[in-house]
Design a protein around this motif. Sequence first.
Motif, mmCIF file in Angstrom:
data_model
loop_
_atom_site.group_PDB
_atom_site.id
_atom_site.type_symbol
_atom_site.label_atom_id
_atom_site.label_comp_id
_atom_site.label_asym_id
_atom_site.label_seq_id
_atom_site.Cartn_x
_atom_site.Cartn_y
_atom_site.Cartn_z
ATOM 1 N N ARG A 24 14.562 -21.442 -32.793
ATOM 2 C CA ARG A 24 13.584 -21.848 -33.633
ATOM 3 C C ARG A 24 12.418 -22.624 -33.408
ATOM 4 N NH1 ARG A 24 18.088 -22.406 -38.819
ATOM 5 N NH2 ARG A 24 18.478 -20.109 -38.951
ATOM 6 N N GLY A 76 11.150 -9.022 -37.026
ATOM 7 C CA GLY A 76 12.088 -9.574 -37.865
ATOM 8 C C GLY A 76 13.554 -9.252 -37.962
ATOM 9 N N GLU A 135 10.521 -20.674 -36.999
ATOM 10 C CA GLU A 135 11.594 -21.021 -37.780
ATOM 11 C C GLU A 135 12.508 -20.136 -38.574
ATOM 12 O OE1 GLU A 135 12.721 -23.891 -38.570
ATOM 13 O OE2 GLU A 135 11.444 -25.006 -36.841
ATOM 14 N N SER A 136 12.057 -18.882 -38.620
ATOM 15 C CA SER A 136 12.880 -17.796 -39.294
ATOM 16 C C SER A 136 13.968 -16.976 -38.316
ATOM 17 C CB SER A 136 11.793 -16.785 -40.130
ATOM 18 O OG SER A 136 11.158 -16.111 -38.807
ATOM 19 N N ARG A 137 13.691 -17.547 -37.014
ATOM 20 C CA ARG A 137 14.605 -16.887 -36.119
ATOM 21 C C ARG A 137 16.137 -16.910 -36.345
ATOM 22 N NH1 ARG A 137 10.606 -15.005 -35.853
ATOM 23 N NH2 ARG A 137 11.843 -13.295 -36.916
ATOM 24 N N GLU A 138 16.647 -16.114 -35.986
ATOM 25 C CA GLU A 138 18.302 -16.299 -36.092
ATOM 26 C C GLU A 138 18.998 -15.766 -34.794
ATOM 27 O OE1 GLU A 138 20.259 -17.399 -38.140
ATOM 28 O OE2 GLU A 138 18.770 -17.591 -39.836
#
Length: 340
Positions: A235, A268, A240-243
């Motif tokens: 992230r 995404g 910050e939106s990464r998984e």
Amino acid sequence: MKQEVHRIQEETLAELQQVSTLEALQELKVKVLGKKGSLTAQLRKMGGLSPEERPIFGQVVNETRDILEAAWIRREEELSQTAMLKQLEEEKLDISLPGVSLPRGHQHPLTKVIEEIEEIFLGMGFQIAEGPEIESDYYNFEALNLPKDHPAREMQDSFYITEEILLRTQTSPVQIRTMEKQRPQLPVKIICPGKVYRNDDDATHSPMFHQVEGLMVDRGIRMSDLKGILLSFSRMMFGESREIRLRPSFFPFTEPSAEVDVSCMLCGGAGCRICKGTGWIEILGSGMVHPRVLEMGGYDSKELTGFAFGMGVERIAMLKYGIEDMRLLFDNDLRFLQQF
């Protein structure tokens, strides 16, 4: 004799005004004040004077020498200034103009990524460890649970110098060296950035590339600790939106082992050409440190556990900046590098 000294003084002062070059000025100085100069010759005549006359005559000569030397300095400064102005005029150089600013360089994209990775892990309490690029077979393979018959030992896969010395194929040897040096101190919490070498060369592989490996050894280390560290890293590196997801895999030095994927930065996770429609992109390998590796490092595998991970810096850079051919990173083409 005094009259002769005064005559030399007057004639020399007159000649000084006629001299037009620094070379001619030096020649005149030697002619008058040198060891065989005309003024120096007057001092040799003091032997014919009475004891009372010698100091008086010596004082006259010394005063004349002081006058001439001061005149020489003034004339030398004048000629030097004239020569400099002439040179400036010939070169058409205006020294009052501001200087020309040279273009400033900047960091190579690989250097930027390495420093960003280091900053992220330093912020999580890791330390940076380094080791030799020319490594022994023991540290590069044996201590990492790679036996003699392992395929990675084949001559076509690695660059061997002798049967027991080679260019390291990974930065994992630094992990063993650090454990040996640090034991029994806990925790071991390091990252190992550096160059590694393998016999690969295509659009996505290079015979020399950069790795950053990580190691943490302590009591009670679990797979969930590894996942949490790698999720935080992903992230901070990619957004910050990464998984992330962990897929079962095999590495000789970890058990269990996992490939780590990050959700696609472009779509995404919806699926695109970058992630080949899967929504995920592989970024590194990881796992729990194999008990044999802990034992080779001098730690009790029954009491301690640990995790390890390793990533190729070039791959991280290619994903971060959208670079499709790794060879661009090593071509030194300014048209490419100036984009960063």
